[in-house]
Design a protein around this motif. Structure first.
Motif, mmCIF file in Angstrom:
data_model
loop_
_atom_site.group_PDB
_atom_site.id
_atom_site.type_symbol
_atom_site.label_atom_id
_atom_site.label_comp_id
_atom_site.label_asym_id
_atom_site.label_seq_id
_atom_site.Cartn_x
_atom_site.Cartn_y
_atom_site.Cartn_z
ATOM 1 N N LYS A 148 1.005 -0.806 0.081
ATOM 2 C CA LYS A 148 0.154 0.185 -0.105
ATOM 3 C C LYS A 148 1.063 1.649 -0.016
ATOM 4 O O LYS A 148 1.872 1.264 0.584
ATOM 5 N N CYS A 149 0.350 1.778 -0.980
ATOM 6 C CA CYS A 149 1.619 3.116 -1.027
ATOM 7 C C CYS A 149 1.006 4.204 0.333
ATOM 8 O O CYS A 149 -0.130 4.180 0.650
ATOM 9 N N PRO A 150 2.584 4.773 1.104
ATOM 10 C CA PRO A 150 2.309 5.894 2.363
ATOM 11 C C PRO A 150 2.138 6.520 1.758
ATOM 12 O O PRO A 150 1.522 7.760 2.420
ATOM 13 N N HIS A 151 1.164 7.095 0.437
ATOM 14 C CA HIS A 151 1.101 8.377 -0.182
ATOM 15 C C HIS A 151 -0.392 8.603 -0.010
ATOM 16 O O HIS A 151 -0.907 9.174 1.022
ATOM 17 N N ARG A 152 -1.302 8.207 -0.577
ATOM 18 C CA ARG A 152 -2.582 7.893 -0.564
ATOM 19 C C ARG A 152 -3.329 6.505 -0.977
ATOM 20 O O ARG A 152 -4.100 6.215 -1.211
ATOM 21 N N GLY A 153 -2.897 5.132 -0.783
ATOM 22 C CA GLY A 153 -2.628 4.502 -0.865
ATOM 23 C C GLY A 153 -2.886 2.882 -2.020
ATOM 24 O O GLY A 153 -3.548 2.777 -2.009
ATOM 25 N N GLY A 154 -1.848 3.936 -2.698
ATOM 26 C CA GLY A 154 -1.986 3.258 -4.233
ATOM 27 C C GLY A 154 -1.674 1.851 -3.772
ATOM 28 O O GLY A 154 -1.195 1.334 -3.506
ATOM 29 N N ASP A 155 -2.165 1.230 -4.968
ATOM 30 C CA ASP A 155 -1.633 -0.441 -5.029
ATOM 31 C C ASP A 155 -0.609 -1.138 -5.498
ATOM 32 O O ASP A 155 -0.970 -0.685 -6.565
ATOM 33 N N THR A 170 7.379 2.109 -9.339
ATOM 34 C CA THR A 170 6.250 3.309 -9.243
ATOM 35 C C THR A 170 4.747 2.581 -9.030
ATOM 36 O O THR A 170 3.949 2.283 -9.520
ATOM 37 N N CYS A 171 4.414 3.743 -8.095
ATOM 38 C CA CYS A 171 3.295 3.858 -7.623
ATOM 39 C C CYS A 171 2.202 4.113 -8.992
ATOM 40 O O CYS A 171 1.945 4.987 -9.403
ATOM 41 N N PRO A 172 0.535 3.515 -9.368
ATOM 42 C CA PRO A 172 -0.081 3.222 -9.961
ATOM 43 C C PRO A 172 -0.953 4.655 -10.606
ATOM 44 O O PRO A 172 -1.208 5.454 -10.730
ATOM 45 N N ARG A 173 -1.078 5.479 -8.771
ATOM 46 C CA ARG A 173 -1.866 6.642 -8.320
ATOM 47 C C ARG A 173 -0.279 7.898 -8.849
ATOM 48 O O ARG A 173 -0.946 8.540 -9.521
ATOM 49 N N HIS A 174 -0.126 8.956 -8.139
ATOM 50 C CA HIS A 174 0.972 9.251 -8.726
ATOM 51 C C HIS A 174 2.386 8.971 -8.814
ATOM 52 O O HIS A 174 3.312 9.707 -8.725
ATOM 53 N N LYS A 175 2.869 8.301 -9.009
ATOM 54 C CA LYS A 175 4.652 7.659 -9.589
ATOM 55 C C LYS A 175 5.700 7.730 -8.942
ATOM 56 O O LYS A 175 6.236 8.579 -9.055
ATOM 57 N N ALA A 176 5.168 7.702 -7.334
ATOM 58 C CA ALA A 176 5.818 7.811 -6.124
ATOM 59 C C ALA A 176 6.719 6.625 -6.778
ATOM 60 O O ALA A 176 6.094 5.227 -7.182
ATOM 61 N N LYS A 177 8.395 6.343 -6.311
ATOM 62 C CA LYS A 177 8.945 4.544 -6.959
ATOM 63 C C LYS A 177 9.744 4.692 -5.454
ATOM 64 O O LYS A 177 10.336 5.635 -4.904
ATOM 65 N N GLY A 215 9.416 11.035 -4.992
ATOM 66 C CA GLY A 215 7.848 11.155 -3.839
ATOM 67 C C GLY A 215 7.070 11.505 -5.411
ATOM 68 O O GLY A 215 7.743 11.236 -6.267
ATOM 69 N N PRO A 216 5.290 11.640 -4.818
ATOM 70 C CA PRO A 216 4.936 11.342 -5.565
ATOM 71 C C PRO A 216 4.917 12.505 -6.381
ATOM 72 O O PRO A 216 5.024 14.082 -6.476
ATOM 73 N N LYS A 217 3.844 12.311 -7.676
ATOM 74 C CA LYS A 217 4.231 13.517 -8.425
ATOM 75 C C LYS A 217 3.730 14.379 -8.700
ATOM 76 O O LYS A 217 2.328 13.983 -10.246
HETATM 77 S S1 FES Z 1 -1.079 6.806 -4.036
HETATM 78 FE FE1 FES Z 1 1.220 6.731 -4.638
HETATM 79 S S2 FES Z 1 2.267 8.020 -5.488
HETATM 80 FE FE2 FES Z 1 -0.036 8.569 -4.618
#
Ligand code: FES
Length: 114
Positions: free
Chosen positions: A47-54, A66-73, A84-86
């Motif tokens: 679970k992405c620590p940003h906004r929970g991206g899968d 790379t997170c599918p939501r905001h591309k944190a790596k 971090g998130p883009k």
């Molecule tokens: S939820 Fe993963 S970068 Fe935003």
């Protein structure tokens, strides 16, 4: 060799995670991502620590997911944030993913419980 089942829990079979692939499993209520990198298995939080991206729906490129939501790596060998998130304006700082110990015995993949 001892009984690994005391601290390690079987989470998958190796046939379910071929080389270059990843799989999401649940361990003690937490989503964990298992990655097979050229025959070596790694496990980090899914679970992405940003906004929970899968992360299991993200893009794997070598050791980088790379997170599918905001591309944190994240680095799948350490769980550490690579970038971090883009987002257009704010660039939030996010936590690293937890890293789990993985063991393979025969056809089974085990992850160490906390
Ligand atoms: S939820 Fe993963 S970068 Fe935003």
């Amino acid at each position: 060799m001892g009984d690994v089942s005391l601290v390690f829990v079987k989470v998958a079979e190796i046939s379910e995670v071929p080389a270059g692939k990843m799989k999401k499993i649940t361990l003690e209520g937490k989503d964990v991502l298992i990655v097979n990198l050229n025959g070596t298995y790694y496990a980090i939080g899914n679970k992405c620590p940003h906004r929970g991206g899968d992360l299991s729906k993200g893009t794997l490129d070598g050791t980088q997911i790379t997170c599918p939501r905001h591309k944190a790596k994240f680095d799948i060998t350490s769980g550490k944030v690579i970038s971090g998130p883009k987002l257009p304006i704010v660039r939030p700082t996010i936590n690293d993913e937890p890293l789990y110990d993985v063991k393979v015995e025969g056809n089974d993949i085990f992850i160490k419980t906390s």
